[in-house]
Enzyme design. Sequence first.
Site, mmCIF file in Angstrom:
data_model
loop_
_atom_site.group_PDB
_atom_site.id
_atom_site.type_symbol
_atom_site.label_atom_id
_atom_site.label_comp_id
_atom_site.label_asym_id
_atom_site.label_seq_id
_atom_site.Cartn_x
_atom_site.Cartn_y
_atom_site.Cartn_z
ATOM 1 N N LYS A 1 0.825 -1.215 -0.018
ATOM 2 C CA LYS A 1 0.015 0.113 0.055
ATOM 3 C C LYS A 1 0.819 1.119 -0.052
ATOM 4 O O LYS A 1 0.602 2.379 -0.702
ATOM 5 C CB LYS A 1 -0.840 0.148 1.237
ATOM 6 C CG LYS A 1 -2.259 -0.882 1.049
ATOM 7 C CD LYS A 1 -3.115 -0.806 2.024
ATOM 8 C CE LYS A 1 -4.325 -1.788 1.691
ATOM 9 N NZ LYS A 1 -5.504 -1.764 2.839
ATOM 10 N N LYS B 1 -4.786 -9.316 -7.115
ATOM 11 C CA LYS B 1 -5.887 -10.033 -6.417
ATOM 12 C C LYS B 1 -6.955 -8.548 -6.684
ATOM 13 O O LYS B 1 -6.566 -7.413 -7.198
ATOM 14 C CB LYS B 1 -5.865 -9.925 -5.105
ATOM 15 C CG LYS B 1 -5.646 -8.477 -4.009
ATOM 16 C CD LYS B 1 -5.788 -8.500 -2.778
ATOM 17 C CE LYS B 1 -5.652 -7.234 -2.096
ATOM 18 N NZ LYS B 1 -5.680 -6.979 -0.852
ATOM 19 N N LYS C 1 -10.029 -2.950 -4.377
ATOM 20 C CA LYS C 1 -10.710 -1.612 -4.314
ATOM 21 C C LYS C 1 -9.901 -0.619 -5.185
ATOM 22 O O LYS C 1 -10.057 0.114 -5.551
ATOM 23 C CB LYS C 1 -11.568 -1.222 -3.155
ATOM 24 C CG LYS C 1 -12.403 -2.123 -2.492
ATOM 25 C CD LYS C 1 -12.783 -1.813 -1.101
ATOM 26 C CE LYS C 1 -13.725 -2.849 -0.336
ATOM 27 N NZ LYS C 1 -13.497 -2.529 1.019
HETATM 28 P P1 TYM Z 1 -11.008 -5.443 3.150
HETATM 29 O O1 TYM Z 1 -11.984 -4.425 3.804
HETATM 30 O O2 TYM Z 1 -9.789 -5.072 2.199
HETATM 31 O O3 TYM Z 1 -11.687 -6.826 2.839
HETATM 32 C C1 TYM Z 1 -12.833 -7.456 3.395
HETATM 33 C C2 TYM Z 1 -12.766 -8.636 3.321
HETATM 34 O O4 TYM Z 1 -12.709 -9.289 1.718
HETATM 35 C C3 TYM Z 1 -11.732 -10.095 1.732
HETATM 36 N N1 TYM Z 1 -11.017 -9.715 0.091
HETATM 37 C C4 TYM Z 1 -10.713 -10.888 -0.708
HETATM 38 N N2 TYM Z 1 -11.110 -12.024 -0.642
HETATM 39 C C5 TYM Z 1 -10.898 -12.758 -1.708
HETATM 40 N N3 TYM Z 1 -10.288 -12.383 -2.883
HETATM 41 C C6 TYM Z 1 -10.069 -10.724 -3.062
HETATM 42 N N4 TYM Z 1 -9.608 -10.301 -4.216
HETATM 43 C C7 TYM Z 1 -10.462 -10.115 -1.913
HETATM 44 N N5 TYM Z 1 -10.336 -8.825 -1.734
HETATM 45 C C8 TYM Z 1 -10.693 -8.591 -0.107
HETATM 46 C C9 TYM Z 1 -10.649 -9.680 2.591
HETATM 47 O O5 TYM Z 1 -9.590 -10.756 2.735
HETATM 48 C C10 TYM Z 1 -11.318 -9.593 3.740
HETATM 49 O O6 TYM Z 1 -11.692 -10.495 4.701
HETATM 50 N N6 TYM Z 1 -7.834 -5.308 7.047
HETATM 51 C C11 TYM Z 1 -9.177 -5.836 6.792
HETATM 52 C C12 TYM Z 1 -10.133 -5.202 7.449
HETATM 53 C C13 TYM Z 1 -10.152 -5.464 8.899
HETATM 54 C C14 TYM Z 1 -10.389 -7.027 9.624
HETATM 55 C C15 TYM Z 1 -10.419 -6.588 11.213
HETATM 56 C C16 TYM Z 1 -10.461 -8.178 9.116
HETATM 57 C C17 TYM Z 1 -9.924 -4.835 10.139
HETATM 58 N N7 TYM Z 1 -10.040 -5.232 11.201
HETATM 59 C C18 TYM Z 1 -10.674 -7.632 11.814
HETATM 60 C C19 TYM Z 1 -10.566 -9.208 9.862
HETATM 61 C C20 TYM Z 1 -10.927 -8.819 11.272
HETATM 62 C C21 TYM Z 1 -9.403 -5.207 5.194
HETATM 63 O O7 TYM Z 1 -8.655 -4.257 4.752
HETATM 64 O O8 TYM Z 1 -10.320 -5.937 4.632
#
Ligand code: TYM
Length: 329
Positions: free
Chosen positions: A111, A194, A197
């Site tokens: 990032k 991947k 967003k």
């Molecule tokens: P975030 O908001 O980027 O994504 C949310 C969830 O979607 C999954 N994901 C994917 N799974 C498969 N293929 C993809 N291309 C893909 N893109 C995103 C992510 O693995 C996630 O499960 N850091 C985290 C948010 C967070 C969090 C937490 C998650 C903050 N605190 C505590 C779990 C527990 C994040 O940015 O996810």
Amino acid sequence: MTRVLSCIQPTGVVHLGNYLGALRNWVSGQHECDAFHGIVDLHALTVTDRPGVVGPSTLELAATLFAVGLDPEVATVFVQSHVPEHSQLGWVMECTVSYGELSRMTQFKDKAAKREADFVSAGLFTYPALQAADILLYDANEVPVGEDQRQHVEITRDIAMRFNSRFGDTFVVPKVVTPKAGAKVTDLQEPTAKMSKSSSSEAGIVYLLDEPAAIMKKFKRAVTDSDGEVRFDRAQKPGVSNLVEILAACTGKSPTDVAASYTQYGPLKNDAGQAVIELLTPIQHRYRELMGDRAELSRLLRVGADKARAVASRTLQRTYDNIGLLPLD
Ligand code: TYM
């Protein structure tokens, strides 16, 4: 009962990777587990520099989570900033993780590199500490996420174990859970990256709210390869394997079985697009209905915040007590 916690950031529109990698499993898990799901608006501040953006995205994401099937009577759905214990425990976590550990996080490196000349906040660096707080506050046994979050859950485990050995048994050490198919959905135009967003082009991203025609167009234009053989092989055939895995995740079949039933790319693209359209259409209807009743959405988030705080405040107090902070008498 197994306690489950997982969160999503309110940055940009939810895409198929979020849905297949995470949200769908939150929905299927909510009846067997005690489920907590957060919209982590404070995490979004690591990359926010304009007013009035995060709030509306948070509301839209709440509607999306209920539209995909999280039942507010069953699961606890809350907004991170409505539960101040996240920031409070976040600081304790920052003091329990090392600079070296944070420096090794691949998401920070990626990032920060993507932002190039942009402002790279300290929050982007300490982000995993706040994420550890999100998880540990709820005594979560399991964290259902996509593959890209594995390292964040692993560092959370390390932090929990370190804290427990320093200050006595305080936190449940959680384990990561990823789906069999859909744990890493890749970009349809750039199948080694991947679906994200923050991708530069939208042609490779399928958004949950895309119209059926737009979804089909994205699948028809998906990048494959020139050898003409349908086979599930992520390393050699990333584009084809991504389509196979998406179709497998939509139909509940294994990727190898899906691959075996196709000989040409055209029908595979078409069926994958069609399966995604069928999966998303009812979600889109529910989303529009929910967005038409903002008062009800706010009410549901208040219920979620109250339930979340009841758990989070107990864990924070236990943490302070075990450290031995002076109580206010
Ligand atoms: P975030 O908001 O980027 O994504 C949310 C969830 O979607 C999954 N994901 C994917 N799974 C498969 N293929 C993809 N291309 C893909 N893109 C995103 C992510 O693995 C996630 O499960 N850091 C985290 C948010 C967070 C969090 C937490 C998650 C903050 N605190 C505590 C779990 C527990 C994040 O940015 O996810």
